[in-house]
Design an enzyme around this catalytic site. Structure first.
Site, short mmCIF file in Angstrom:
data_model
loop_
_atom_site.label_atom_id
_atom_site.label_comp_id
_atom_site.label_asym_id
_atom_site.label_seq_id
_atom_site.Cartn_x
_atom_site.Cartn_y
_atom_site.Cartn_z
N PHE A 127 0.86 -1.19 0.00
CA PHE A 127 0.00 0.00 0.00
C PHE A 127 0.89 1.23 0.00
CE2 PHE A 127 -2.33 3.49 1.97
CZ PHE A 127 -3.45 3.52 1.16
N ASP A 214 9.34 2.66 1.50
CA ASP A 214 8.15 3.36 2.00
C ASP A 214 8.04 3.07 3.50
OD1 ASP A 214 5.67 4.18 2.83
OD2 ASP A 214 4.59 3.40 1.10
N LYS A 243 3.08 9.44 8.55
CA LYS A 243 2.25 9.12 9.72
C LYS A 243 2.74 9.63 11.07
CE LYS A 243 -0.69 5.50 7.91
NZ LYS A 243 -0.34 4.86 6.65
C1 LIG Z 1 -0.69 5.12 5.26
C2 LIG Z 1 0.33 4.76 4.26
C3 LIG Z 1 0.51 5.51 3.08
C4 LIG Z 1 -0.38 6.68 2.73
O1 LIG Z 1 -0.24 7.72 3.62
P1 LIG Z 1 -1.33 8.94 3.59
O2 LIG Z 1 -0.80 9.89 4.61
O3 LIG Z 1 -2.66 8.35 3.94
O4 LIG Z 1 -1.31 9.49 2.23
C5 LIG Z 1 1.53 5.15 2.23
N1 LIG Z 1 2.32 4.09 2.49
C6 LIG Z 1 2.18 3.35 3.61
C7 LIG Z 1 3.10 2.20 3.84
C8 LIG Z 1 1.17 3.64 4.51
O5 LIG Z 1 1.00 2.88 5.60
#
Ligand SMILES: *Cc1c(COP(=O)(O)O)cnc(C)c1O
Length: 388
Positions: A127, A214, A243
């Site tokens: 994701f 990521d 986050k």
């Molecule tokens: C939550 C998340 C995202 C997206 O972050 P947003 O602040 O909602 O755009 C991208 N990559 C990972 C691994 C995530 O957990």
């Protein structure tokens, strides 16, 4: 009539205040927050140092734009680079935006090397966000469904499968980068083999690809080090985070090293809000607190304690397939879809989440106290046992 677009399936509860590991709803009932606003409030709710920093900065200077120097942004960038071993930072406001910046760097890196269709390898079940490029990169097909035409130039491989990547390396001339999460978060807390990242680093070096990690969910101390890759003694070319960085104040960062840190030049990228004084004041306070309170080691120890506590409490439960974790990313995988456990947990005064239909996901704050951790273990075990 409700005037909010129906993008979320919301639970029937609204919170009015929070302190540390607890939230209070409109009727005064308290809940242990084992989710931290989805890995955001790593220092707990309304952390005094972060709240104070936001309050002070809000009364001093909120926003000027990136047309001017921003000392708090420079300080935050310097600290993030010192913590991560990286060179330069681009600030934005969310995880998806941080990944957009990383993808753009990957594409430009390719074009700079005369590659016409620069392609990025991404993982199944990953994701990366909800913007067009990041949803195109995302492995979860539900996130992509209905939004075609998608952004092209991504190749998917199974997560934790080096052979699939080596096969592509032999056959594809246009790959420029690999982008993965060190632990799949939304994908159900999937922890790859030890050395997965180190092996990816080697493959990238051999093929002149960028390694993009990521760490939007894994970063900011949650897995026991500031970034998860630091447990494998490697450096990526790019790491993204968001986050936990502002403990609830929106801020994202795309952090790069070496050649990848020189690719975005004036005119190639930007963000009106990115790295404004208020956001940077919040993030600087988060970094202060992580260090002063030794919270990264705390995350590792707490995670080990909670996983072993859950294993003991749930031993012999034949619906539980696996209990695993890395720091404070913890999963109890069930043998059957269990979305209703979220409601059961809510009724029992604890906030949890279910990922990938059958994985109870816990992302508690790094500031969780010992007695709260034991409380969490007991409550989660009780909720899980209710599944018959
Ligand atoms: C939550 C998340 C995202 C997206 O972050 P947003 O602040 O909602 O755009 C991208 N990559 C990972 C691994 C995530 O957990």
């Amino acid at each position: 009539m409700n005037h909010i677009m129906e993008t979320y399936g919301r639970l029937p509860v609204s919170f009015v205040s929070g302190a540390g590991s607890y939230l209070t709803d409109t009727s005064g009932k308290q809940y242990l927050d084992a989710l931290s606003g989805i890995a955001v409030c790593g220092l707990g709710h309304a952390h005094p140092k972060v709240s104070e920093a936001i309050k002070q900065q809000a009364a001093t200077l909120v926003h000027t734009s990136n047309l001017y120097g921003i000392p708090l942004q420079e300080r935050l960038a310097q600290r993030l680079c010192a913590l991560s071993g990286m060179d330069k930072v681009f600030f934005c406001n969310s995880g998806a935006e941080a990944n957009e910046a990383a993808i753009k760097i990957g594409r430009l890196y390719g074009h700079n090397r005369q590659i016409n269709n620069p392609t990025i390898i991404v993982a199944d079940d990953s994701f990366h966000g909800r913007t067009m490029a990041t949803l195109s990169a995302t492995g979860n097909a539900k996130v992509r469904a209905g939004f075609g035409p998608l952004v092209s130039g991504f190749i998917r491989v199974p997560f934790n499968d080096l052979g699939a990547i080596e096969h592509i390396a032999e056959n594809d001339e246009e790959v420029v980068a690999i982008m993965v999460e060190p632990v799949l978060g939304e994908g159900g807390i999937i922890i790859p083999n030890n050395n997965y990242l180190a092996e990816l680093r080697q493959i990238c070096d051999k093929n002149k690809w960028l390694l993009i990690l990521d760490e939007v969910q894994t970063g900011n101390g949650r897995t026991g080090t500031f970034f998860a890759y630091q447990q494998e003694s490697i450096l990526p070319d790019i790491v993204t985070t968001a986050k936990g960085l502002g403990n609830g104040f929106p801020i994202g960062a795309c952090i790069a090293k070496g050649v990848a840190s020189e690719i975005l030049i004036p005119g190639k990228h930007g963000s009106t809000f990115g790295g404004n004084p208020l956001a940077c004041a919040a993030a600087n306070a988060v970094l202060d607190t992580l260090a002063e309170d030794d919270l990264m080691n705390r995350a590792r120890d707490l995670g080990n304690h909670i996983v072993s506590g859950l294993k003991t409490a749930l031993s012999g439960n034949n619906r539980v397939v696996d209990i695993r974790g890395k720091g404070l990313m913890i999963a109890v995988e069930m043998d059957t879809p269990c979305p209703n456990l979220v409601t059961t947990a809510l009724e029992n005064g604890i906030l949890i989440n279910v990922a990938r239909d059958n994985v109870v996901r816990l992302l508690p704050p790094l500031t969780l106290r010992d007695d709260e951790a034991d409380h969490l273990i007991a409550k989660v075990a009780h909720v899980v046992r209710s599944l018959v």
